[in-house]
Enzyme design. Structure first.
Site, PDB file in Angstrom:
ATOM      1  N   GLU A  19       0.861  -1.178   0.000  1.00 20.16           N
ATOM      2  CA  GLU A  19       0.000   0.000   0.000  1.00 20.16           C
ATOM      3  C   GLU A  19       0.903   1.235   0.000  1.00 20.16           C
ATOM      4  OE1 GLU A  19      -2.579  -0.227   3.360  1.00 20.16           O
ATOM      5  OE2 GLU A  19      -3.227  -2.262   2.913  1.00 20.16           O
ATOM      6  N   ASP A  42      -7.051   0.213  -2.468  1.00 15.24           N
ATOM      7  CA  ASP A  42      -7.333  -0.446  -1.200  1.00 15.24           C
ATOM      8  C   ASP A  42      -7.551   0.636  -0.153  1.00 15.24           C
ATOM      9  OD1 ASP A  42      -7.662  -2.201   0.847  1.00 15.24           O
ATOM     10  OD2 ASP A  42      -5.570  -2.812   0.986  1.00 15.24           O
ATOM     11  N   GLU A  81      -2.696   0.162  -4.261  1.00 12.83           N
ATOM     12  CA  GLU A  81      -1.979  -1.042  -3.815  1.00 12.83           C
ATOM     13  C   GLU A  81      -1.524  -1.868  -5.007  1.00 12.83           C
ATOM     14  OE1 GLU A  81      -2.854  -5.174  -1.382  1.00 12.83           O
ATOM     15  OE2 GLU A  81      -3.320  -3.267  -0.415  1.00 12.83           O
ATOM     16  N   SER A  94      -0.190  -5.609  -5.713  1.00 13.47           N
ATOM     17  CA  SER A  94       0.010  -6.968  -5.214  1.00 13.47           C
ATOM     18  C   SER A  94       0.749  -7.740  -6.287  1.00 13.47           C
ATOM     19  CB  SER A  94      -1.331  -7.635  -4.906  1.00 13.47           C
ATOM     20  OG  SER A  94      -2.002  -6.958  -3.858  1.00 13.47           O
ATOM     21  N   ASN A 129       3.519 -12.695   1.571  1.00 12.44           N
ATOM     22  CA  ASN A 129       2.715 -13.915   1.555  1.00 12.44           C
ATOM     23  C   ASN A 129       3.590 -15.099   1.173  1.00 12.44           C
ATOM     24  OD1 ASN A 129      -0.104 -12.722   1.862  1.00 12.44           O
ATOM     25  ND2 ASN A 129       0.663 -11.566   0.116  1.00 12.44           N
TER      26      ASN A 129
END
Length: 503
Positions: A10, A91, A96, A98, A165
Protein backbone atom coordinates in the site's frame (compact mmCIF):
# COMPACT_ATOMS: atom_id res chain seq x y z
CA UNK A 1 7.74 -27.97 -1.95
CA UNK A 2 8.40 -24.81 -3.91
CA UNK A 3 7.79 -21.86 -1.59
CA UNK A 4 5.67 -19.53 -3.71
CA UNK A 5 5.52 -15.99 -2.38
CA UNK A 6 4.42 -12.46 -3.19
CA UNK A 7 3.89 -9.00 -1.78
CA UNK A 8 1.10 -6.48 -1.18
CA UNK A 9 2.28 -2.88 -0.97
CA UNK A 10 0.00 0.00 0.00
CA UNK A 11 1.69 3.19 -1.18
CA UNK A 12 1.36 6.57 0.45
CA UNK A 13 -0.20 9.07 -1.95
CA UNK A 14 -0.43 12.87 -1.90
CA UNK A 15 -1.33 15.80 -4.15
CA UNK A 16 0.76 18.78 -2.95
CA UNK A 17 -1.13 21.17 -5.26
CA UNK A 18 -4.46 20.11 -3.74
CA UNK A 19 -3.79 18.76 -0.24
CA UNK A 20 -7.49 18.48 0.57
CA UNK A 21 -8.25 16.10 -2.29
CA UNK A 22 -9.42 12.66 -1.13
CA UNK A 23 -6.76 9.95 -1.47
CA UNK A 24 -9.55 7.57 -2.46
CA UNK A 25 -10.19 9.70 -5.53
CA UNK A 26 -6.50 10.21 -6.35
CA UNK A 27 -5.81 6.48 -5.96
CA UNK A 28 -8.69 5.76 -8.33
CA UNK A 29 -7.24 8.22 -10.84
CA UNK A 30 -3.90 6.42 -10.64
CA UNK A 31 -5.31 2.95 -11.27
CA UNK A 32 -7.66 4.04 -14.06
CA UNK A 33 -4.89 6.08 -15.72
CA UNK A 34 -2.65 3.03 -15.75
CA UNK A 35 -5.50 0.94 -17.18
CA UNK A 36 -5.98 3.51 -19.95
CA UNK A 37 -2.35 2.99 -20.95
CA UNK A 38 -2.98 -0.74 -21.40
CA UNK A 39 -6.04 -1.39 -23.56
CA UNK A 40 -8.53 -3.69 -21.91
CA UNK A 41 -6.46 -4.16 -18.77
CA UNK A 42 -9.25 -3.14 -16.39
CA UNK A 43 -11.66 -5.73 -14.99
CA UNK A 44 -13.80 -6.54 -11.99
CA UNK A 45 -12.20 -8.43 -9.14
CA UNK A 46 -13.74 -11.86 -8.61
CA UNK A 47 -14.43 -12.28 -4.89
CA UNK A 48 -15.76 -15.85 -5.13
CA UNK A 49 -12.71 -17.37 -3.39
CA UNK A 50 -12.09 -14.51 -0.95
CA UNK A 51 -12.35 -15.26 2.79
CA UNK A 52 -10.48 -12.51 4.67
CA UNK A 53 -12.18 -13.29 7.99
CA UNK A 54 -11.43 -17.01 8.06
CA UNK A 55 -8.97 -17.69 10.87
CA UNK A 56 -6.20 -20.31 10.94
CA UNK A 57 -7.22 -21.10 14.52
CA UNK A 58 -10.44 -22.68 13.26
CA UNK A 59 -13.18 -20.06 13.10
CA UNK A 60 -14.69 -17.81 10.46
CA UNK A 61 -16.08 -14.31 11.10
CA UNK A 62 -17.83 -14.35 7.75
CA UNK A 63 -18.51 -10.82 6.51
CA UNK A 64 -21.06 -11.86 3.92
CA UNK A 65 -22.89 -15.00 2.87
CA UNK A 66 -22.99 -14.21 -0.83
CA UNK A 67 -20.21 -13.16 -3.15
CA UNK A 68 -20.21 -9.36 -3.60
CA UNK A 69 -20.38 -7.87 -7.08
CA UNK A 70 -18.83 -4.43 -7.08
CA UNK A 71 -19.31 -1.82 -9.80
CA UNK A 72 -15.86 -1.52 -11.36
CA UNK A 73 -16.62 2.11 -12.30
CA UNK A 74 -17.27 3.18 -8.70
CA UNK A 75 -14.72 5.50 -7.12
CA UNK A 76 -12.53 3.54 -4.73
CA UNK A 77 -12.85 0.11 -6.35
CA UNK A 78 -10.77 0.53 -9.51
CA UNK A 79 -8.90 -2.66 -10.36
CA UNK A 80 -6.29 -3.66 -12.97
CA UNK A 81 -4.72 -7.02 -13.69
CA UNK A 82 -1.37 -5.91 -15.04
CA UNK A 83 0.43 -7.62 -17.88
CA UNK A 84 2.97 -9.04 -15.42
CA UNK A 85 0.21 -10.93 -13.61
CA UNK A 86 -0.02 -8.56 -10.64
CA UNK A 87 -3.02 -6.72 -9.25
CA UNK A 88 -3.05 -2.91 -9.11
CA UNK A 89 -6.09 -1.50 -7.34
CA UNK A 90 -7.48 0.88 -4.74
CA UNK A 91 -7.33 -0.45 -1.20
CA UNK A 92 -9.19 1.94 1.10
CA UNK A 93 -7.28 5.21 0.62
CA UNK A 94 -4.16 3.81 -1.02
CA UNK A 95 -3.07 2.55 -4.42
CA UNK A 96 -1.98 -1.04 -3.81
CA UNK A 97 0.27 -3.23 -5.92
CA UNK A 98 0.01 -6.97 -5.21
CA UNK A 99 2.85 -8.71 -7.00
CA UNK A 100 2.48 -11.91 -9.02
CA UNK A 101 3.27 -15.25 -7.41
CA UNK A 102 6.97 -16.12 -7.70
CA UNK A 103 9.03 -19.16 -6.70
CA UNK A 104 12.05 -17.58 -5.02
CA UNK A 105 13.26 -14.62 -2.99
CA UNK A 106 15.21 -12.97 -5.80
CA UNK A 107 12.17 -12.84 -8.08
CA UNK A 108 10.07 -11.60 -5.15
CA UNK A 109 12.45 -8.66 -4.77
CA UNK A 110 12.46 -7.90 -8.51
CA UNK A 111 8.68 -8.06 -8.91
CA UNK A 112 8.20 -5.92 -5.81
CA UNK A 113 10.48 -3.27 -7.34
CA UNK A 114 8.46 -3.55 -10.55
CA UNK A 115 5.52 -2.20 -8.57
CA UNK A 116 7.39 1.08 -8.06
CA UNK A 117 7.83 1.35 -11.81
CA UNK A 118 4.14 0.68 -12.45
CA UNK A 119 3.15 3.35 -9.92
CA UNK A 120 5.61 5.80 -11.51
CA UNK A 121 4.07 5.14 -14.93
CA UNK A 122 0.61 5.86 -13.53
CA UNK A 123 1.86 9.10 -11.94
CA UNK A 124 3.49 10.18 -15.21
CA UNK A 125 0.24 9.56 -17.08
CA UNK A 126 -1.69 11.60 -14.50
CA UNK A 127 0.81 14.46 -14.88
CA UNK A 128 0.43 14.45 -18.66
CA UNK A 129 -3.35 14.43 -18.50
CA UNK A 130 -3.38 17.28 -15.99
CA UNK A 131 -1.19 19.40 -18.25
CA UNK A 132 -3.81 18.95 -20.99
CA UNK A 133 -6.74 19.49 -18.59
CA UNK A 134 -7.97 15.93 -19.07
CA UNK A 135 -9.40 13.43 -16.60
CA UNK A 136 -9.75 9.66 -16.80
CA UNK A 137 -12.69 9.71 -14.40
CA UNK A 138 -16.12 10.76 -15.58
CA UNK A 139 -17.62 13.71 -13.72
CA UNK A 140 -14.31 14.42 -11.98
CA UNK A 141 -11.83 17.22 -12.53
CA UNK A 142 -8.34 16.36 -13.76
CA UNK A 143 -6.16 14.92 -11.02
CA UNK A 144 -3.25 17.15 -9.93
CA UNK A 145 0.25 15.65 -10.09
CA UNK A 146 0.80 12.85 -7.59
CA UNK A 147 3.51 12.18 -5.06
CA UNK A 148 3.81 8.50 -4.22
CA UNK A 149 5.79 7.14 -1.30
CA UNK A 150 6.83 3.60 -0.40
CA UNK A 151 6.48 4.00 3.34
CA UNK A 152 4.21 2.80 6.13
CA UNK A 153 3.16 5.80 8.23
CA UNK A 154 1.39 9.07 7.57
CA UNK A 155 2.77 10.91 10.59
CA UNK A 156 -0.74 11.30 12.03
CA UNK A 157 -1.12 7.97 13.75
CA UNK A 158 -2.08 5.76 10.81
CA UNK A 159 0.01 2.92 9.42
CA UNK A 160 -0.49 1.08 6.14
CA UNK A 161 0.95 -2.22 5.14
CA UNK A 162 3.68 -3.86 3.15
CA UNK A 163 2.53 -7.44 3.44
CA UNK A 164 4.34 -10.62 2.48
CA UNK A 165 2.72 -13.91 1.55
CA UNK A 166 4.26 -17.38 1.71
CA UNK A 167 2.55 -20.62 0.71
CA UNK A 168 2.96 -23.47 3.18
CA UNK A 169 1.46 -26.89 3.83
CA UNK A 170 -1.87 -27.19 5.60
CA UNK A 171 -0.35 -30.16 7.44
CA UNK A 172 2.04 -27.79 9.26
CA UNK A 173 0.89 -27.17 12.82
CA UNK A 174 -0.11 -23.51 12.97
CA UNK A 175 0.67 -23.07 16.68
CA UNK A 176 4.13 -24.54 16.20
CA UNK A 177 4.71 -22.30 13.17
CA UNK A 178 3.54 -19.26 15.10
CA UNK A 179 5.75 -19.81 18.12
CA UNK A 180 8.78 -20.49 15.93
CA UNK A 181 8.24 -17.34 13.85
CA UNK A 182 7.50 -14.77 16.55
CA UNK A 183 11.11 -14.32 17.78
CA UNK A 184 12.26 -14.16 14.17
CA UNK A 185 9.68 -11.51 13.23
CA UNK A 186 10.55 -9.47 16.33
CA UNK A 187 14.28 -9.43 15.55
CA UNK A 188 14.50 -9.40 11.75
CA UNK A 189 13.66 -5.68 11.78
CA UNK A 190 17.34 -4.91 12.42
CA UNK A 191 17.87 -6.05 8.81
CA UNK A 192 14.61 -5.20 7.06
CA UNK A 193 13.58 -2.08 8.99
CA UNK A 194 12.99 0.98 6.80
CA UNK A 195 13.78 3.52 9.52
CA UNK A 196 11.38 6.07 10.95
CA UNK A 197 11.56 9.52 12.52
CA UNK A 198 9.41 9.59 15.64
CA UNK A 199 8.65 7.20 18.48
CA UNK A 200 5.11 6.04 19.20
CA UNK A 201 2.12 5.49 16.95
CA UNK A 202 1.76 9.22 16.26
CA UNK A 203 5.48 9.95 16.44
CA UNK A 204 4.75 11.87 19.62
CA UNK A 205 8.23 11.32 21.04
CA UNK A 206 11.24 12.79 19.22
CA UNK A 207 13.79 10.30 17.99
CA UNK A 208 14.61 7.79 15.28
CA UNK A 209 13.85 4.09 15.25
CA UNK A 210 14.65 1.08 13.09
CA UNK A 211 11.17 0.02 11.97
CA UNK A 212 8.24 1.95 10.53
CA UNK A 213 5.71 -0.63 11.73
CA UNK A 214 6.94 -1.81 15.15
CA UNK A 215 4.92 0.67 17.23
CA UNK A 216 1.67 -0.55 15.69
CA UNK A 217 1.63 -4.14 17.03
CA UNK A 218 -0.28 -4.96 20.19
CA UNK A 219 -0.75 -8.75 20.23
CA UNK A 220 1.27 -11.86 19.50
CA UNK A 221 -1.36 -13.30 17.15
CA UNK A 222 -4.44 -11.70 15.61
CA UNK A 223 -6.72 -11.77 12.60
CA UNK A 224 -6.75 -7.97 12.48
CA UNK A 225 -4.63 -6.04 9.96
CA UNK A 226 -5.65 -2.45 10.76
CA UNK A 227 -6.39 -2.49 14.53
CA UNK A 228 -5.01 -4.67 17.33
CA UNK A 229 -2.45 -6.05 14.91
CA UNK A 230 -0.71 -9.30 15.80
CA UNK A 231 2.94 -10.13 15.12
CA UNK A 232 1.61 -13.25 13.40
CA UNK A 233 -1.55 -12.76 11.35
CA UNK A 234 -4.02 -15.64 11.45
CA UNK A 235 -5.89 -15.10 8.19
CA UNK A 236 -6.62 -18.46 6.54
CA UNK A 237 -7.13 -17.44 2.94
CA UNK A 238 -4.81 -19.63 0.84
CA UNK A 239 -5.65 -18.34 -2.66
CA UNK A 240 -4.95 -21.94 -3.67
CA UNK A 241 -6.19 -25.48 -3.01
CA UNK A 242 -7.44 -25.07 0.56
CA UNK A 243 -7.20 -28.81 1.25
CA UNK A 244 -3.43 -28.75 0.82
CA UNK A 245 -2.17 -25.22 1.45
CA UNK A 246 -2.30 -22.19 3.65
CA UNK A 247 -0.87 -18.74 3.02
CA UNK A 248 1.20 -17.07 5.70
CA UNK A 249 -0.13 -13.51 5.48
CA UNK A 250 2.71 -11.53 7.04
CA UNK A 251 1.95 -7.96 8.05
CA UNK A 252 4.86 -7.28 10.39
CA UNK A 253 7.41 -6.03 7.84
CA UNK A 254 8.27 -2.59 6.47
CA UNK A 255 8.11 -1.41 2.87
CA UNK A 256 11.67 -1.50 1.57
CA UNK A 257 13.43 0.60 -1.03
CA UNK A 258 16.68 -1.32 -0.54
CA UNK A 259 16.95 -4.36 -2.78
CA UNK A 260 19.27 -6.05 -0.29
CA UNK A 261 16.81 -5.62 2.57
CA UNK A 262 13.94 -6.85 0.42
CA UNK A 263 15.87 -9.87 -0.86
CA UNK A 264 16.83 -10.84 2.68
CA UNK A 265 13.29 -10.24 3.96
CA UNK A 266 11.84 -12.81 1.56
CA UNK A 267 14.85 -15.13 1.60
CA UNK A 268 15.34 -15.35 5.36
CA UNK A 269 11.63 -15.85 6.01
CA UNK A 270 11.41 -18.54 3.34
CA UNK A 271 14.34 -20.42 4.85
CA UNK A 272 12.90 -20.25 8.37
CA UNK A 273 9.55 -21.62 7.16
CA UNK A 274 11.43 -24.36 5.30
CA UNK A 275 13.26 -25.27 8.52
CA UNK A 276 10.03 -25.35 10.54
CA UNK A 277 8.33 -27.63 8.03
CA UNK A 278 11.43 -29.86 8.01
CA UNK A 279 11.07 -30.37 11.76
CA UNK A 280 13.46 -27.69 12.99
CA UNK A 281 13.11 -26.76 16.65
CA UNK A 282 13.08 -23.07 17.63
CA UNK A 283 11.23 -23.50 20.92
CA UNK A 284 14.28 -22.43 22.94
CA UNK A 285 14.05 -18.93 21.38
CA UNK A 286 10.60 -18.06 22.68
CA UNK A 287 10.41 -14.55 24.10
CA UNK A 288 8.87 -13.64 27.44
CA UNK A 289 7.14 -10.51 26.06
CA UNK A 290 7.29 -10.34 22.24
CA UNK A 291 4.94 -7.34 21.94
CA UNK A 292 7.17 -5.21 24.15
CA UNK A 293 10.34 -6.55 22.57
CA UNK A 294 9.40 -5.67 18.99
CA UNK A 295 9.29 -2.05 20.12
CA UNK A 296 12.42 -2.36 22.26
CA UNK A 297 14.40 -3.72 19.32
CA UNK A 298 13.15 -0.98 17.02
CA UNK A 299 14.00 1.79 19.46
CA UNK A 300 17.59 0.63 20.07
CA UNK A 301 19.90 1.93 17.34
CA UNK A 302 22.96 0.40 19.00
CA UNK A 303 21.52 -3.14 18.67
CA UNK A 304 22.71 -3.82 22.22
CA UNK A 305 19.28 -4.38 23.80
CA UNK A 306 19.02 -7.84 25.31
CA UNK A 307 15.68 -9.58 24.82
CA UNK A 308 14.40 -11.75 27.67
CA UNK A 309 13.62 -15.32 26.70
CA UNK A 310 11.12 -17.62 28.41
CA UNK A 311 13.97 -19.80 29.72
CA UNK A 312 15.57 -16.81 31.45
CA UNK A 313 18.39 -16.13 29.03
CA UNK A 314 18.94 -12.69 27.55
CA UNK A 315 20.09 -12.39 23.92
CA UNK A 316 20.46 -9.51 21.49
CA UNK A 317 18.54 -9.42 18.21
CA UNK A 318 21.86 -10.08 16.45
CA UNK A 319 22.43 -13.23 18.51
CA UNK A 320 18.89 -14.51 17.94
CA UNK A 321 19.08 -13.99 14.17
CA UNK A 322 22.45 -15.75 14.13
CA UNK A 323 20.85 -18.77 15.80
CA UNK A 324 18.07 -18.82 13.22
CA UNK A 325 20.69 -18.66 10.48
CA UNK A 326 22.58 -21.61 11.96
CA UNK A 327 19.43 -23.76 11.82
CA UNK A 328 18.35 -23.17 8.22
CA UNK A 329 19.52 -25.12 5.19
CA UNK A 330 20.06 -23.79 1.67
CA UNK A 331 18.28 -25.90 -0.95
CA UNK A 332 19.37 -24.03 -4.08
CA UNK A 333 21.59 -21.22 -5.33
CA UNK A 334 19.18 -18.47 -4.28
CA UNK A 335 18.99 -19.89 -0.77
CA UNK A 336 22.77 -20.07 -0.58
CA UNK A 337 23.04 -16.46 -1.64
CA UNK A 338 20.57 -15.51 1.09
CA UNK A 339 22.50 -17.41 3.77
CA UNK A 340 25.79 -15.80 2.78
CA UNK A 341 24.40 -12.28 2.60
CA UNK A 342 22.51 -12.80 5.87
CA UNK A 343 25.79 -13.65 7.57
CA UNK A 344 27.66 -10.72 6.02
CA UNK A 345 25.02 -8.23 7.12
CA UNK A 346 24.97 -9.60 10.69
CA UNK A 347 28.75 -9.25 10.90
CA UNK A 348 28.63 -5.66 9.66
CA UNK A 349 25.82 -4.73 12.02
CA UNK A 350 27.74 -6.22 14.95
CA UNK A 351 30.81 -4.14 14.07
CA UNK A 352 29.01 -0.86 13.38
CA UNK A 353 25.38 -0.55 12.25
CA UNK A 354 26.25 2.39 9.97
CA UNK A 355 28.68 0.17 8.06
CA UNK A 356 25.56 -1.27 6.40
CA UNK A 357 24.34 2.11 5.12
CA UNK A 358 25.07 0.98 1.54
CA UNK A 359 22.86 -2.09 2.04
CA UNK A 360 19.95 -1.41 4.41
CA UNK A 361 17.22 1.21 4.48
CA UNK A 362 17.25 2.12 8.15
CA UNK A 363 21.00 2.63 8.34
CA UNK A 364 21.08 4.54 5.06
CA UNK A 365 18.40 6.87 6.35
CA UNK A 366 20.03 7.17 9.77
CA UNK A 367 23.37 8.01 8.13
CA UNK A 368 21.75 10.88 6.24
CA UNK A 369 19.97 12.16 9.32
CA UNK A 370 23.06 11.83 11.52
CA UNK A 371 24.90 14.21 9.22
CA UNK A 372 22.33 16.91 9.94
CA UNK A 373 22.32 16.19 13.68
CA UNK A 374 26.09 16.64 13.82
CA UNK A 375 25.62 20.09 12.28
CA UNK A 376 23.27 21.06 15.08
CA UNK A 377 19.86 20.35 13.52
CA UNK A 378 17.42 19.01 16.12
CA UNK A 379 15.87 15.56 15.60
CA UNK A 380 12.41 17.14 15.82
CA UNK A 381 13.17 19.67 13.05
CA UNK A 382 10.90 19.50 10.01
CA UNK A 383 13.97 18.99 7.80
CA UNK A 384 14.60 15.63 9.47
CA UNK A 385 11.04 14.47 8.85
CA UNK A 386 11.40 15.59 5.24
CA UNK A 387 14.46 13.36 4.83
CA UNK A 388 12.44 10.47 6.22
CA UNK A 389 9.72 11.08 3.63
CA UNK A 390 11.89 11.95 0.64
CA UNK A 391 13.93 8.79 1.04
CA UNK A 392 10.79 6.79 0.22
CA UNK A 393 9.68 8.87 -2.78
CA UNK A 394 9.53 6.37 -5.64
CA UNK A 395 10.20 9.03 -8.30
CA UNK A 396 13.88 8.55 -9.22
CA UNK A 397 14.20 12.28 -9.96
CA UNK A 398 13.22 13.24 -6.40
CA UNK A 399 13.98 10.22 -4.23
CA UNK A 400 16.84 10.32 -1.73
CA UNK A 401 17.12 6.54 -2.02
CA UNK A 402 17.58 6.78 -5.79
CA UNK A 403 20.04 9.64 -5.30
CA UNK A 404 22.15 7.34 -3.12
CA UNK A 405 21.99 4.64 -5.79
CA UNK A 406 23.04 7.14 -8.45
CA UNK A 407 26.04 8.23 -6.35
CA UNK A 408 27.15 4.65 -5.72
CA UNK A 409 26.30 4.89 -2.02
CA UNK A 410 23.55 2.25 -2.11
CA UNK A 411 24.11 -1.22 -3.54
CA UNK A 412 21.59 -2.87 -5.83
CA UNK A 413 21.11 -6.50 -6.84
CA UNK A 414 18.86 -6.23 -9.90
CA UNK A 415 19.44 -4.10 -12.98
CA UNK A 416 17.02 -1.48 -14.25
CA UNK A 417 16.43 -3.67 -17.29
CA UNK A 418 15.44 -6.64 -15.10
CA UNK A 419 12.93 -4.53 -13.20
CA UNK A 420 11.53 -2.98 -16.39
CA UNK A 421 11.05 -6.45 -17.86
CA UNK A 422 9.31 -7.64 -14.68
CA UNK A 423 6.87 -4.71 -14.90
CA UNK A 424 5.45 -6.06 -18.18
CA UNK A 425 6.34 -9.77 -18.21
CA UNK A 426 4.85 -12.30 -15.78
CA UNK A 427 6.99 -14.95 -14.05
CA UNK A 428 7.17 -18.03 -16.26
CA UNK A 429 6.96 -20.65 -13.52
CA UNK A 430 3.66 -19.84 -11.81
CA UNK A 431 0.01 -19.37 -12.75
CA UNK A 432 0.74 -15.63 -12.87
CA UNK A 433 2.11 -16.23 -16.36
CA UNK A 434 -1.33 -17.27 -17.61
CA UNK A 435 -3.12 -14.45 -15.78
CA UNK A 436 -0.71 -11.84 -17.13
CA UNK A 437 -0.52 -13.03 -20.72
CA UNK A 438 -4.29 -13.53 -21.05
CA UNK A 439 -4.86 -10.05 -19.63
CA UNK A 440 -2.34 -8.64 -22.10
CA UNK A 441 -3.66 -10.46 -25.16
CA UNK A 442 -7.40 -10.60 -24.44
CA UNK A 443 -7.88 -7.90 -21.82
CA UNK A 444 -11.15 -6.63 -23.29
CA UNK A 445 -12.62 -10.10 -22.81
CA UNK A 446 -11.55 -10.48 -19.17
CA UNK A 447 -14.77 -9.77 -17.30
CA UNK A 448 -13.35 -10.48 -13.86
CA UNK A 449 -10.19 -11.89 -12.39
CA UNK A 450 -8.75 -13.15 -9.14
CA UNK A 451 -5.72 -15.08 -7.97
CA UNK A 452 -7.60 -18.33 -8.56
CA UNK A 453 -9.75 -17.65 -11.61
CA UNK A 454 -10.37 -15.70 -14.80
CA UNK A 455 -13.91 -15.00 -16.01
CA UNK A 456 -13.74 -14.65 -19.81
CA UNK A 457 -16.24 -13.43 -22.37
CA UNK A 458 -16.67 -15.78 -25.35
CA UNK A 459 -19.18 -16.00 -28.18
CA UNK A 460 -20.87 -18.81 -26.23
CA UNK A 461 -21.20 -16.74 -23.06
CA UNK A 462 -18.96 -16.25 -20.05
CA UNK A 463 -16.53 -18.99 -19.03
CA UNK A 464 -14.82 -19.16 -15.64
CA UNK A 465 -11.36 -20.71 -15.75
CA UNK A 466 -10.15 -22.06 -12.41
CA UNK A 467 -6.41 -21.71 -11.80
CA UNK A 468 -6.14 -23.05 -8.26
CA UNK A 469 -2.67 -24.56 -8.56
CA UNK A 470 -0.03 -21.88 -8.07
CA UNK A 471 2.46 -24.02 -9.99
CA UNK A 472 0.03 -24.60 -12.87
CA UNK A 473 -0.80 -22.70 -16.08
CA UNK A 474 2.88 -21.87 -16.50
CA UNK A 475 4.62 -20.78 -19.67
CA UNK A 476 5.92 -24.31 -20.20
CA UNK A 477 2.43 -25.77 -19.78
CA UNK A 478 0.21 -23.35 -21.73
CA UNK A 479 2.56 -20.83 -23.30
CA UNK A 480 2.40 -22.10 -26.86
CA UNK A 481 -1.40 -22.20 -26.74
CA UNK A 482 -1.88 -18.71 -25.29
CA UNK A 483 0.45 -17.13 -27.84
CA UNK A 484 -1.04 -19.07 -30.80
CA UNK A 485 -4.80 -18.62 -30.40
CA UNK A 486 -6.59 -15.59 -31.84
CA UNK A 487 -9.50 -15.24 -29.42
CA UNK A 488 -10.98 -16.49 -26.16
CA UNK A 489 -13.10 -19.13 -27.91
CA UNK A 490 -9.95 -20.76 -29.23
CA UNK A 491 -8.26 -20.36 -25.87
CA UNK A 492 -11.03 -22.14 -23.96
CA UNK A 493 -11.18 -24.92 -26.57
CA UNK A 494 -7.43 -25.37 -26.42
CA UNK A 495 -7.42 -25.58 -22.63
CA UNK A 496 -10.17 -28.19 -22.78
CA UNK A 497 -8.03 -30.30 -25.12
CA UNK A 498 -5.17 -30.07 -22.65
CA UNK A 499 -7.48 -31.33 -19.92
CA UNK A 500 -7.17 -28.17 -17.84
CA UNK A 501 -10.11 -27.44 -15.59
CA UNK A 502 -12.73 -24.75 -16.12
CA UNK A 503 -15.87 -24.04 -14.12
Amino acid sequence: MTRYMGTETEYGIATPDAPGLSPIITSTHAVVAYAAMHTGARSRWDYAEESPLKDSRGFDLRRYRTVPVVDSDAVGVANVVTTNGARFYVDHAHPEYSSPEVSNAYDAMVYDAAGDLILNQAAAEIRGLYEHNLSVLKHHDPCPPLKIYKNNVDGKGASYGAHENYQYSRQTDFDLLTQALIPFFVTRNIIIGAGRVGIGAEGEQPGFQISQRADYFFQEVSLETTLNRGIVNTRDEPHADADHFRRLHTIVGDANMSQTANFLKFGMTKLVIDAIEAGGDFSDLRLRNPVAEIKNVSHDLTLSHRLELVDGRELTALEILALYRERVSALDDVDQRVVELWGQVLELLATDPLSTSHLLDWTAKWSLISGYLKRGVDISDAKIRLIDLQYTDIDPARSLYHALVGKGRMSTLASADEIAAAAITPPADSRAWFRGRVSARFGEDVIAASWQALLLKTTQGSVRLAINDVDGFTKAQVGELVERVENTDELVAGLAKLGLCSD
